[in-house]
Design a protein around this motif. Structure first.
Motif, PDB file in Angstrom:
ATOM      1  N   VAL A  48      69.166  60.230  86.436  1.00 52.93           N
ATOM      2  CA  VAL A  48      68.209  61.064  87.168  1.00 52.93           C
ATOM      3  C   VAL A  48      67.631  62.101  86.205  1.00 52.93           C
ATOM      4  CG1 VAL A  48      67.834  62.482  89.211  1.00 52.93           C
ATOM      5  CG2 VAL A  48      69.723  60.837  89.175  1.00 52.93           C
ATOM      6  N   GLU A  49      66.328  62.177  86.140  1.00 53.73           N
ATOM      7  CA  GLU A  49      65.689  63.181  85.283  1.00 53.73           C
ATOM      8  C   GLU A  49      65.978  64.572  85.861  1.00 53.73           C
ATOM      9  OE1 GLU A  49      61.357  63.314  83.288  1.00 53.73           O
ATOM     10  OE2 GLU A  49      61.334  63.463  85.470  1.00 53.73           O
ATOM     11  N   ASP A  50      66.575  65.445  85.063  1.00 52.41           N
ATOM     12  CA  ASP A  50      66.904  66.760  85.610  1.00 52.41           C
ATOM     13  C   ASP A  50      65.755  67.742  85.375  1.00 52.41           C
ATOM     14  OD1 ASP A  50      67.069  67.503  82.975  1.00 52.41           O
ATOM     15  OD2 ASP A  50      69.255  67.744  82.959  1.00 52.41           O
ATOM     16  N   LEU A  51      65.944  68.952  85.864  1.00 55.90           N
ATOM     17  CA  LEU A  51      64.874  69.941  85.802  1.00 55.90           C
ATOM     18  C   LEU A  51      64.466  70.250  84.357  1.00 55.90           C
ATOM     19  CD1 LEU A  51      63.032  71.950  87.231  1.00 55.90           C
ATOM     20  CD2 LEU A  51      64.929  73.585  87.253  1.00 55.90           C
ATOM     21  N   ALA A  52      65.457  70.385  83.488  1.00 52.65           N
ATOM     22  CA  ALA A  52      65.142  70.739  82.095  1.00 52.65           C
ATOM     23  C   ALA A  52      64.289  69.648  81.448  1.00 52.65           C
ATOM     24  CB  ALA A  52      66.442  70.947  81.308  1.00 52.65           C
ATOM     25  N   ARG A  53      64.688  68.392  81.679  1.00 55.41           N
ATOM     26  CA  ARG A  53      63.919  67.286  81.076  1.00 55.41           C
ATOM     27  C   ARG A  53      62.508  67.229  81.656  1.00 55.41           C
ATOM     28  NH1 ARG A  53      66.498  61.392  80.997  1.00 55.41           N
ATOM     29  NH2 ARG A  53      67.922  62.257  82.546  1.00 55.41           N
ATOM     30  N   TYR A  54      62.407  67.437  82.968  1.00 54.35           N
ATOM     31  CA  TYR A  54      61.090  67.372  83.598  1.00 54.35           C
ATOM     32  C   TYR A  54      60.201  68.512  83.108  1.00 54.35           C
ATOM     33  CZ  TYR A  54      57.317  67.127  86.921  1.00 54.35           C
ATOM     34  OH  TYR A  54      56.057  67.051  87.470  1.00 54.35           O
ATOM     35  N   ARG A  55      60.783  69.696  82.958  1.00 55.52           N
ATOM     36  CA  ARG A  55      59.964  70.833  82.490  1.00 55.52           C
ATOM     37  C   ARG A  55      59.568  70.667  81.031  1.00 55.52           C
ATOM     38  NH1 ARG A  55      61.394  76.677  84.758  1.00 55.52           N
ATOM     39  NH2 ARG A  55      59.132  76.815  84.730  1.00 55.52           N
TER      40      ARG A  55
END
Ligand SMILES: Cc1cc2nc3c(=O)[nH]c(=O)nc-3n(C[C@H](O)[C@H](O)[C@H](O)COP(=O)(O)O)c2cc1C
Ligand code: SF4
Length: 435
Positions: free
Chosen positions: A30-37
């Protein structure tokens, strides 16, 4: 043919050659918030009138099935907000369509992309409340965790809730979604009013497919012209296609609209010579025979063939008999309709019975004439479009596969010498193993 009882097969995820993916990534977890940002997600919303202009320029059409222009829907709900009404935004991730996996993939692997799109849409319509509506457990866990990350980072302007319901074909229809979010059963209601007039809590409600919303961060970052730089004038941008059949496990592909069907076959690794047709738009848009082989994948081209792209699910007919598939899908509608409208309850049962008799080589000319008549007269009846979907299947079987229908009438179908029981959910994409 893949049966529900068969072991799951792995999902292939790929991007068409030459396409810069906007939605798919090489992500097993699952892509987490840090990766998405780190990719530039959750930008400051900025002026919503400007964002709406860019969405209008993009020409983005809904990915839930009907292909309705998003900017038109947004403008309707936004106008209510500008008149002082409170409004609600709903991301529809129910994906009741058995032959589709795209929405589940997005929520399971890129929940922040969906939530970013939802908060942008919510901002455009001035929503005070936003909801992610779904039924899949794995998606619920991923979205729930992403919402916790968002809370901790205090990122979104609008409170977002998760509403999880039991899965069902009609549960993803927009009035069923509204009813379920309001605490009722996930079954459609009569229209009007439509959700944009009166939806969640009786307020003007925007409801969009999760893939539609997942395109918004791209438009915010790059603008409407960049969005429509790929695709066709009438069907701009890329879309997700779920492909099943062809003797292979399910595939999820990101393509530009207008891509030749032959390219999709190449991606899925199925020779055109083995394909006798396709079931289009999941179970919704009916069967197409060989004309699909020369088609391009966009709303205009498929509409011209009397079919539709729908939610982008394409099931390939290779070894399967189209009569069997039509009978199985009609039997599915007979089981899955909400049982609320007499015309649908009785109509799907009658069409399923006639098609099953045809499958089992015991149909009469009268059964066939009835099937033809019902596929015409039952259209537009019922609170939702399930009966239209059933009519699409029946009518397209008769027009696209007359030789196979005749062979079943005379008991000489080479594919069905010994008719097997109908599969419960043919081309079920969920038989994939997802990471
Ligand atoms: C029987 C039926 C089932 C539907 N199921 C879904 C679904 O599972 N997911 C979805 O997004 N839209 C579904 N729709 C379409 C929705 O009613 C609605 O048009 C859509 O969510 C709007 O989003 P969009 O404009 O972004 O495509 C269904 C429609 C019908 C008639
Ligand atoms: S048309 Fe069929 S599926 Fe739709 S609400 Fe009526 S009974 Fe249910």
């Amino acid at each position: 043919m893949h049966h529900d009882s068969d072991p799951p097969r792995a999902l292939t995820v790929a991007v068409a050659p030459g396409v810069a993916p906007r939605l798919l990534r090489d992500i097993d977890d699952v892509e987490d918030l840090a990766r998405y940002r780190a990719e530039g997600g959750y930008r400051v919303v900025g002026a919503t009138a400007e964002l709406l202009d860019q969405i209008s320029t993009s020409g983005l059409r809904g990915r839930g099935g009907a292909g309705f222009p998003l900017a038109v829907k947004l403008s309707g709900v936004r106008a209510a907000a500008l008149r002082g009404s409170r409004t609600v935004a709903v991301a529809n991730g129910e994906e009741g369509e058995p032959a589709s996996i795209k929405d589940k993939w997005l929520m399971r692997h890129r929940p922040h992309l969906v939530l970013d799109g939802l908060r942008l849409a919510a901002a455009v319509v001035g929503a005070h409340r936003a909801v992610v509506y779904l039924s899949d457990g794995e998606s619920a866990r991923a979205v729930d965790h992403a919402l916790t990350e968002l809370d901790a980072a205090a990122i979104t302007e609008v409170p977002i809730e998760l509403v999880v319901v039991e899965p069902g074909y009609v549960a993803g229809e927009e009035t069923a979604a509204v009813r379920a979010v309001n605490g009722g059963p996930a079954k459609p209601t009569d229209k009007p009013p439509r959700p944009f007039e009166s939806g969640v809590d009786g307020l003007p409600t925007l409801i969009n497919n999760v893939e539609t919303l997942a395109h918004l961060p791209f438009i915010q970052a790059h603008g409407g012209e960049a969005f429509r730089a790929v695709g066709t004038p009438g069907s701009p941008g890329t879309f997700l296609a779920t492909v099943t059949g062809g003797g292979r496990g399910p595939g999820l592909y990101e393509l530009a609209h207008g891509t030749p069907f032959a390219t999709l076959l190449d991606l899925h690794g199925v020779p055109a010579s083995e394909v006798r047709g396709a079931l289009m738009g999941g179970y919704f848009s009916g069967l197409l025979g060989e004309p699909i082989l020369d088609a391009t994948l966009d709303h205009e081209s498929l509409r011209a063939l009397g079919s539709a792209l729908g939610c982008g699910a394409v099931a390939l007919l290779t070894d399967e008999c189209p009569v069997t598939i039509a009978a199985a899908v009609l039997a599915y509608f007979d089981r899955e309709n909400a049982g609320q409208c007499g015309s649908c309850f009785n109509g799907t049962a009658a069409m399923a019975a006639a098609a099953t008799a045809l499958h089992e080589h015991r149909a009469t000319d009268t059964d066939l004439a009835n099937l033809h008549r019902w596929s015409t007269v039952l259209r537009g009846r019922g609170a939702c479009a399930t009966l239209d979907a059933a009519a699409n299947i029946a009518e397209s079987l008769l027009t696209a596969f007359p030789a196979e229908v005749r062979a079943h009438l005379t008991g000489r179908c080479p594919t069905c010498a010994d008719p097997a029981p109908l599969p419960l959910r043919p081309f079920h994409a969920e038989t994939a193993v997802l990471a």
